[in-house]
Design a protein around this motif. Structure first.
Motif, mmCIF file in Angstrom:
data_model
loop_
_atom_site.group_PDB
_atom_site.id
_atom_site.type_symbol
_atom_site.label_atom_id
_atom_site.label_comp_id
_atom_site.label_asym_id
_atom_site.label_seq_id
_atom_site.Cartn_x
_atom_site.Cartn_y
_atom_site.Cartn_z
ATOM 1 N N LEU A 98 65.413 27.525 59.476
ATOM 2 C CA LEU A 98 64.067 26.983 59.337
ATOM 3 C C LEU A 98 64.169 25.700 58.526
ATOM 4 N N HIS A 99 63.177 24.869 58.668
ATOM 5 C CA HIS A 99 63.102 23.705 57.798
ATOM 6 C C HIS A 99 61.649 23.453 57.457
ATOM 7 N N ILE A 100 61.454 22.845 56.302
ATOM 8 C CA ILE A 100 60.109 22.529 55.833
ATOM 9 C C ILE A 100 59.713 21.216 56.489
ATOM 10 N N VAL A 101 58.652 21.259 57.277
ATOM 11 C CA VAL A 101 58.284 20.147 58.145
ATOM 12 C C VAL A 101 57.983 18.874 57.365
ATOM 13 N N THR A 102 57.270 18.967 56.268
ATOM 14 C CA THR A 102 56.875 17.775 55.520
ATOM 15 C C THR A 102 57.804 17.497 54.339
ATOM 16 N N TRP A 103 59.025 17.956 54.418
ATOM 17 C CA TRP A 103 59.979 17.824 53.321
ATOM 18 C C TRP A 103 60.116 16.373 52.853
ATOM 19 N N SER A 104 60.374 15.456 53.768
ATOM 20 C CA SER A 104 60.644 14.064 53.377
ATOM 21 C C SER A 104 59.423 13.369 52.774
ATOM 22 N N GLU A 105 58.235 13.893 53.026
ATOM 23 C CA GLU A 105 57.028 13.305 52.441
ATOM 24 C C GLU A 105 56.833 13.730 50.991
ATOM 25 N N HIS A 106 57.332 14.896 50.638
ATOM 26 C CA HIS A 106 57.019 15.454 49.322
ATOM 27 C C HIS A 106 58.204 15.587 48.375
ATOM 28 N N GLN A 107 59.414 15.572 48.897
ATOM 29 C CA GLN A 107 60.600 15.705 48.047
ATOM 30 C C GLN A 107 61.450 14.448 48.196
ATOM 31 N N LYS A 108 61.696 13.782 47.100
ATOM 32 C CA LYS A 108 62.527 12.580 47.093
ATOM 33 C C LYS A 108 63.841 12.922 46.408
ATOM 34 N N ILE A 109 64.895 12.988 47.191
ATOM 35 C CA ILE A 109 66.216 13.340 46.680
ATOM 36 C C ILE A 109 67.009 12.049 46.530
ATOM 37 N N ASP A 110 67.433 11.744 45.305
ATOM 38 C CA ASP A 110 68.139 10.486 45.052
ATOM 39 C C ASP A 110 69.517 10.448 45.701
ATOM 40 N N LYS A 111 70.266 11.486 45.554
ATOM 41 C CA LYS A 111 71.612 11.523 46.127
ATOM 42 C C LYS A 111 71.766 12.803 46.931
ATOM 43 N N PRO A 112 71.192 12.842 48.150
ATOM 44 C CA PRO A 112 71.240 14.089 48.919
ATOM 45 C C PRO A 112 72.656 14.426 49.363
ATOM 46 N N SER A 113 72.993 15.687 49.227
ATOM 47 C CA SER A 113 74.279 16.144 49.745
ATOM 48 C C SER A 113 74.128 16.362 51.246
ATOM 49 N N GLN A 114 75.230 16.307 51.928
ATOM 50 C CA GLN A 114 75.195 16.507 53.372
ATOM 51 C C GLN A 114 74.849 17.959 53.664
ATOM 52 N N SER A 115 73.978 18.176 54.630
ATOM 53 C CA SER A 115 73.564 19.528 54.965
ATOM 54 C C SER A 115 74.663 20.242 55.730
ATOM 55 N N ARG A 116 74.855 21.503 55.415
ATOM 56 C CA ARG A 116 75.799 22.337 56.152
ATOM 57 C C ARG A 116 75.097 23.067 57.288
ATOM 58 N N LEU A 117 73.778 22.931 57.343
ATOM 59 C CA LEU A 117 72.988 23.620 58.350
ATOM 60 C C LEU A 117 72.612 22.644 59.458
ATOM 61 N N PRO A 118 72.543 23.131 60.701
ATOM 62 C CA PRO A 118 72.193 22.227 61.798
ATOM 63 C C PRO A 118 70.746 21.745 61.686
ATOM 64 N N SER A 119 70.521 20.534 62.163
ATOM 65 C CA SER A 119 69.165 19.984 62.110
ATOM 66 C C SER A 119 68.313 20.600 63.215
ATOM 67 N N CYS A 120 67.028 20.501 63.023
ATOM 68 C CA CYS A 120 66.070 21.061 63.976
ATOM 69 C C CYS A 120 66.025 20.181 65.219
ATOM 70 N N PRO A 121 66.207 20.757 66.398
ATOM 71 C CA PRO A 121 66.152 19.934 67.608
ATOM 72 C C PRO A 121 64.748 19.361 67.866
ATOM 73 N N GLN A 122 63.729 20.037 67.382
ATOM 74 C CA GLN A 122 62.361 19.585 67.601
ATOM 75 C C GLN A 122 61.978 18.436 66.670
ATOM 76 N N HIS A 123 62.527 18.423 65.462
ATOM 77 C CA HIS A 123 62.177 17.406 64.470
ATOM 78 C C HIS A 123 63.394 16.608 64.024
#
Length: 174
Positions: free
Chosen positions: A89-114
């Motif tokens: 699962l992923h939080i749909v509005t994540w990028s609007e509300h959480q600002k990560i300065d140095k994001p680590s690379q995700s180990r989880l696959p991205s959502c094909p829909q978003h």
């Protein structure tokens, strides 16, 4: 890995959060702390119940599954199956509300829909390099520059000689 995240004051007047019950809202806020730096998490109600409701035995994985269903129906999370066949699962509005300065690379696959939404958007108000702004190099850039053959260190400026050292040098040359 759990992280410290922020909740905006507007969350308490959010119409989409008002569509879910209070337990689902708490599950949503808990997911903010458990999601990776791109807002992704495993979609497994038992795991989520263990992480977010460990001291509330009355809120079982069945209840968490209902919470996740409510959150998905409200458009707050998106549930999908990765290329490995597991559910995420992923939080749909994540990028609007959480600002990560140095994001680590995700180990989880991205959502094909978003998938386009998961790319990090540039922050408003920041100048891009080359527009008169000075920016510090990231540690990754420093390492790549240090490894390249064309990089040469700048000579350090000459240091002033102390009077004591100067006297010693004069004596040694006599």
């Amino acid at each position: 890995m759990p992280r410290i995240r922020t909740i905006k004051p507007e969350a308490f007047t959010s119409e989409s959060l008002a569509e879910v019950n209070v337990a689902a809202e708490r599950t949503f806020f808990g997911l903010l702390t458990q999601a990776d730096d791109h807002g992704r998490h495993r979609d497994n109600a038992a795991i989520i119940a263990g992480l977010l409701w460990p001291l509330r035995a009355e809120h079982t994985s069945v209840h968490v599954e209902d919470d996740l269903h409510q959150l998905a129906n409200a458009g707050l999370i998106c549930r999908y199956t990765g290329c490995d066949g597991r559910r995420y699962l992923h939080i749909v509005t994540w990028s609007e509300h959480q600002k990560i300065d140095k994001p680590s690379q995700s180990r989880l696959p991205s959502c094909p829909q978003h998938q386009a939404d998961t790319a990090r958007a540039p922050r408003v108000g920041r100048r891009s390099p080359g527009h008169g702004s000075r920016r510090h190099r990231t540690s990754r850039e420093v390492r790549s520059v240090a490894r390249s053959d064309t990089w040469t260190p700048r000579p350090s400026p000459p240091r002033p000689v102390s009077s004591k050292l100067r006297r010693m040098l004069i004596r040694s040359t006599r």
